[in-house]
Design a protein around this motif. Structure first.
Motif, mmCIF file in Angstrom:
data_model
loop_
_atom_site.group_PDB
_atom_site.id
_atom_site.type_symbol
_atom_site.label_atom_id
_atom_site.label_comp_id
_atom_site.label_asym_id
_atom_site.label_seq_id
_atom_site.Cartn_x
_atom_site.Cartn_y
_atom_site.Cartn_z
ATOM 1 N N ALA A 144 4.234 4.340 6.332
ATOM 2 C CA ALA A 144 5.327 3.563 6.926
ATOM 3 C C ALA A 144 6.598 4.371 6.795
ATOM 4 O O ALA A 144 6.877 4.918 5.727
ATOM 5 C CB ALA A 144 5.480 2.225 6.207
ATOM 6 N N GLU A 145 7.362 4.450 7.879
ATOM 7 C CA GLU A 145 8.635 5.184 7.866
ATOM 8 C C GLU A 145 8.466 6.590 7.296
ATOM 9 O O GLU A 145 9.312 7.076 6.549
ATOM 10 C CB GLU A 145 9.683 4.430 7.023
ATOM 11 C CG GLU A 145 10.004 3.048 7.540
ATOM 12 C CD GLU A 145 10.733 3.062 8.875
ATOM 13 O OE1 GLU A 145 11.808 3.655 8.949
ATOM 14 O OE2 GLU A 145 10.178 2.501 9.837
ATOM 15 N N GLY A 146 7.346 7.230 7.613
ATOM 16 C CA GLY A 146 7.108 8.587 7.136
ATOM 17 C C GLY A 146 6.711 8.674 5.678
ATOM 18 O O GLY A 146 6.597 9.766 5.121
ATOM 19 N N LEU A 147 6.502 7.516 5.041
ATOM 20 C CA LEU A 147 6.129 7.509 3.626
ATOM 21 C C LEU A 147 4.677 7.110 3.468
ATOM 22 O O LEU A 147 4.150 6.322 4.249
ATOM 23 C CB LEU A 147 6.959 6.471 2.861
ATOM 24 C CG LEU A 147 8.446 6.709 2.732
ATOM 25 C CD1 LEU A 147 9.105 5.462 2.161
ATOM 26 C CD2 LEU A 147 8.706 7.905 1.822
ATOM 27 N N GLU A 148 4.055 7.631 2.417
ATOM 28 C CA GLU A 148 2.751 7.116 1.995
ATOM 29 C C GLU A 148 3.005 5.903 1.120
ATOM 30 O O GLU A 148 3.773 5.989 0.157
ATOM 31 C CB GLU A 148 2.008 8.187 1.185
ATOM 32 C CG GLU A 148 1.578 9.401 1.976
ATOM 33 C CD GLU A 148 0.422 9.096 2.921
ATOM 34 O OE1 GLU A 148 -0.297 8.101 2.682
ATOM 35 O OE2 GLU A 148 0.254 9.836 3.911
ATOM 36 N N VAL A 149 2.397 4.778 1.443
ATOM 37 C CA VAL A 149 2.577 3.564 0.632
ATOM 38 C C VAL A 149 1.227 3.200 0.012
ATOM 39 O O VAL A 149 0.194 3.271 0.678
ATOM 40 C CB VAL A 149 3.100 2.385 1.488
ATOM 41 C CG1 VAL A 149 3.403 1.186 0.594
ATOM 42 C CG2 VAL A 149 4.343 2.798 2.260
ATOM 43 N N ARG A 150 1.262 2.835 -1.267
ATOM 44 C CA ARG A 150 0.047 2.434 -1.976
ATOM 45 C C ARG A 150 0.235 1.026 -2.537
ATOM 46 O O ARG A 150 1.296 0.717 -3.075
ATOM 47 C CB ARG A 150 -0.254 3.396 -3.131
ATOM 48 C CG ARG A 150 -0.493 4.845 -2.684
ATOM 49 C CD ARG A 150 -1.833 4.997 -1.967
ATOM 50 N NE ARG A 150 -2.080 6.370 -1.553
ATOM 51 C CZ ARG A 150 -1.717 6.897 -0.385
ATOM 52 N NH1 ARG A 150 -1.070 6.154 0.511
ATOM 53 N NH2 ARG A 150 -1.996 8.152 -0.090
ATOM 54 N N ALA A 151 -0.799 0.198 -2.412
ATOM 55 C CA ALA A 151 -0.677 -1.183 -2.887
ATOM 56 C C ALA A 151 -1.985 -1.661 -3.486
ATOM 57 O O ALA A 151 -3.015 -1.716 -2.808
ATOM 58 C CB ALA A 151 -0.281 -2.099 -1.733
ATOM 59 N N TYR A 152 -1.952 -2.013 -4.763
ATOM 60 C CA TYR A 152 -3.067 -2.752 -5.348
ATOM 61 C C TYR A 152 -2.968 -4.199 -4.883
ATOM 62 O O TYR A 152 -1.885 -4.656 -4.468
ATOM 63 C CB TYR A 152 -3.013 -2.666 -6.881
ATOM 64 C CG TYR A 152 -3.396 -1.301 -7.412
ATOM 65 C CD1 TYR A 152 -4.733 -0.987 -7.653
ATOM 66 C CD2 TYR A 152 -2.437 -0.327 -7.644
ATOM 67 C CE1 TYR A 152 -5.096 0.268 -8.121
ATOM 68 C CE2 TYR A 152 -2.791 0.938 -8.111
ATOM 69 C CZ TYR A 152 -4.125 1.219 -8.348
ATOM 70 O OH TYR A 152 -4.479 2.469 -8.799
ATOM 71 N N GLY A 153 -4.100 -4.907 -4.959
ATOM 72 C CA GLY A 153 -4.131 -6.278 -4.470
ATOM 73 C C GLY A 153 -3.077 -7.147 -5.125
ATOM 74 O O GLY A 153 -2.957 -7.155 -6.348
ATOM 75 N N GLY A 154 -2.304 -7.852 -4.309
ATOM 76 C CA GLY A 154 -1.298 -8.770 -4.827
ATOM 77 C C GLY A 154 0.113 -8.216 -4.773
ATOM 78 O O GLY A 154 1.075 -8.963 -4.971
ATOM 79 N N ALA A 155 0.275 -6.908 -4.505
ATOM 80 C CA ALA A 155 1.633 -6.357 -4.397
ATOM 81 C C ALA A 155 2.295 -6.895 -3.129
ATOM 82 O O ALA A 155 1.634 -7.038 -2.095
ATOM 83 C CB ALA A 155 1.592 -4.827 -4.370
ATOM 84 N N PHE A 156 3.593 -7.167 -3.212
ATOM 85 C CA PHE A 156 4.331 -7.758 -2.096
ATOM 86 C C PHE A 156 4.157 -6.948 -0.812
ATOM 87 O O PHE A 156 4.367 -5.741 -0.805
ATOM 88 C CB PHE A 156 5.828 -7.826 -2.463
ATOM 89 C CG PHE A 156 6.712 -8.275 -1.341
ATOM 90 C CD1 PHE A 156 6.778 -9.603 -0.961
ATOM 91 C CD2 PHE A 156 7.472 -7.347 -0.630
ATOM 92 C CE1 PHE A 156 7.594 -10.022 0.078
ATOM 93 C CE2 PHE A 156 8.294 -7.749 0.415
ATOM 94 C CZ PHE A 156 8.354 -9.083 0.768
ATOM 95 N N ALA A 157 3.750 -7.612 0.260
ATOM 96 C CA ALA A 157 3.594 -7.033 1.607
ATOM 97 C C ALA A 157 2.433 -6.037 1.714
ATOM 98 O O ALA A 157 2.235 -5.435 2.758
ATOM 99 C CB ALA A 157 4.890 -6.380 2.095
ATOM 100 N N GLY A 158 1.658 -5.863 0.649
ATOM 101 C CA GLY A 158 0.551 -4.896 0.701
ATOM 102 C C GLY A 158 1.083 -3.507 0.995
ATOM 103 O O GLY A 158 2.209 -3.168 0.626
ATOM 104 N N VAL A 192 0.942 -5.252 -11.271
ATOM 105 C CA VAL A 192 0.338 -4.718 -10.044
ATOM 106 C C VAL A 192 1.391 -3.948 -9.226
ATOM 107 O O VAL A 192 1.102 -2.893 -8.646
ATOM 108 C CB VAL A 192 -0.260 -5.893 -9.229
ATOM 109 C CG1 VAL A 192 -0.223 -5.632 -7.750
ATOM 110 C CG2 VAL A 192 -1.686 -6.177 -9.679
ATOM 111 N N ALA A 193 2.621 -4.464 -9.209
ATOM 112 C CA ALA A 193 3.689 -3.764 -8.490
ATOM 113 C C ALA A 193 3.936 -2.398 -9.129
ATOM 114 O O ALA A 193 4.047 -1.376 -8.438
ATOM 115 C CB ALA A 193 4.965 -4.600 -8.502
ATOM 116 N N VAL A 194 4.015 -2.375 -10.459
ATOM 117 C CA VAL A 194 4.319 -1.122 -11.147
ATOM 118 C C VAL A 194 3.203 -0.092 -10.921
ATOM 119 O O VAL A 194 3.468 1.082 -10.631
ATOM 120 C CB VAL A 194 4.544 -1.409 -12.658
ATOM 121 C CG1 VAL A 194 4.518 -0.144 -13.477
ATOM 122 C CG2 VAL A 194 5.870 -2.139 -12.832
#
Ligand SMILES: C[S@@+](CC[C@H](N)C(=O)[O-])C[C@H]1O[C@@H](n2cnc3c(N)ncnc32)[C@H](O)[C@@H]1O
Length: 372
Positions: free
Chosen positions: A191-205, A263-265
């Motif tokens: 997203a927006e040129g960034l790699e985004v990582r999300a474990y289950g439950g993080a805001f907006a995945g 999970v966010a951290v």
């Protein structure tokens, strides 16, 4: 525990009339698991997603020792510890991260069902991978937060699923015969040129939230801050997308990202690693900015948490803005995005100082507040 249940508190989380520390789902999980806990070896009980300690302390009060427990939110974890001190049960449990050690060899898992199916999938896979083959998972929640999709997710990792009768608008799912265990891995997207990582439950995945998008579009070139002692701050960082964006936009800047959710951290750390900026972005689990010194920050970006319970939202935002005011140095700025209906501007003016609108679309407002 019945008398002691009345003494359980949410503190240091927000407290207000109608906000409870223990509810009917907690009681149902404990009642439905009583015989199973009684029959198990005492050290094999695990609690996941307790809210404020009712499950952990309820099991301990009934004789369980060495309970292993995990709470995603830091305020929930601190509430458990405070409740345990008052009930003289502090020695009966250990708090652990959501990793193999939490569930290894466990025969009984008490689970407060998370709202996110992705989070439930991560938890179910972890239990199936590391718990005892005879493990019994007693998973409960309020009916209004449960769906049949949860049965399907549990069935991905358990061969047998029994469903309790509903009681006081709550229900329990009992899962047995674990299979196809797997350690949680973060969802990945760009997203927006960034790699985004999300474990289950993080805001907006692993996606960019539309409010966050407006905040990113509005953020200026920070004129101060970005040093190791005065980093650009991404408060309530979720997956760390705002902090990662600042760190890649300002290639020399030091950034500090924090969130109270475990999970966010974990997600934010994975996001920083995926973008190769982990050396300049410190990620911390913290309740607001409690670890940051007074009058130390020049620049804070915030997409604050909101909550379906109005009392929570009304109490949380002023607390967060007050902590921002404490940490900003005079002249320092808070860039904040909020749902326009929440009318945060007077709160921001009162807590921090002059507040101007930087952007607005159909749903969100971005403001910049300058510390007086
Ligand atoms: C609306 S999300 C924003 C996440 C991220 N900044 C973004 O824009 O995608 C709000 C975040 O606030 C976090 N949060 C809630 N209460 C908090 C607290 N007391 N201290 C720190 N973070 C908190 C939640 O865990 C959640 O990740």
């Amino acid at each position: 525990m019945s008398g002691a249940f009345e003494a359980l508190r949410r503190w240091p989380d927000v407290e207000a009339p109608g906000l409870v520390a223990v509810d009917a789902a907690d009681r149902l999980i404990l009642d439905e698991s009583a015989d199973i806990r009684e029959a198990s070896q005492r050290g094999d009980i695990v609690v996941i997603n307790d809210a404020y300690g009712a499950l952990t302390l309820g099991a301990a009060d009934a004789g369980a020792t060495a309970v292993r427990t995990h709470i995603d939110s830091l305020t929930g974890e601190r509430a458990l510890e405070a409740n345990a001190r008052r009930a003289s049960l502090s020695d009966s449990f250990r708090v652990l991260p959501l990793r193999a050690e939490l569930v290894r060899g466990a025969r009984v898992v008490l689970l407060r069902l998370p709202r996110s199916l992705d989070s439930l999938r991560d938890i179910a896979g972890l239990i199936a991978a590391h718990a005892h083959p005879d493990v019994i998972v007693v998973a409960g929640g309020r009916l209004k937060h449960m769906s049949v999709s949860m049965n399907a997710v549990l069935s991905e990792h358990f061969g047998r699923l029994d469903v309790s009768h509903a009681r006081q608008k709550s229900r329990v799912l009992i899962a047995r015969e674990p299979h196809d265990g797997v350690d949680p891995a973060p969802a990945a997207a760009q997203a927006e040129g960034l790699e985004v990582r999300a474990y289950g439950g993080a805001f907006a995945g692993a996606r960019l939230d539309i409010g966050t998008r407006l905040l990113l579009e509005s953020l200026p070139i920070a004129s101060a801050g970005g040093t190791p002692s005065d980093p650009l701050i991404d408060l309530a960082c979720g997956t760390g997308i705002v902090g990662a964006w600042m760190a890649t936009r300002y290639p020399d800047a030091h950034v500090y990202a924090c969130d109270q959710s475990a999970v966010a951290v974990e997600s934010a750390r994975a996001t920083m690693l995926a973008n190769g900026i982990q050396d300049r972005v410190a990620v911390a689990r913290d309740d607001m900015l409690s670890a940051r010194p007074d009058a130390s920050a020049s620049f804070i970006a915030l997409n604050p948490p909101f909550h379906s319970a109005a009392a929570v939202t009304d109490l949380l935002a002023p607390r967060m803005f007050a902590d921002v005011a404490r940490v900003l140095r005079p002249g320092g700025q808070l860039w904040c995005v909020w749902n326009s209906g929440l009318k945060y501007r007077p709160l921001l003016e009162g807590a921090i100082g002059t507040t101007e609108q930087a952007a607005r679309n159909a749903k969100f407002t971005v403001t910049v507040s300058t510390r007086r």
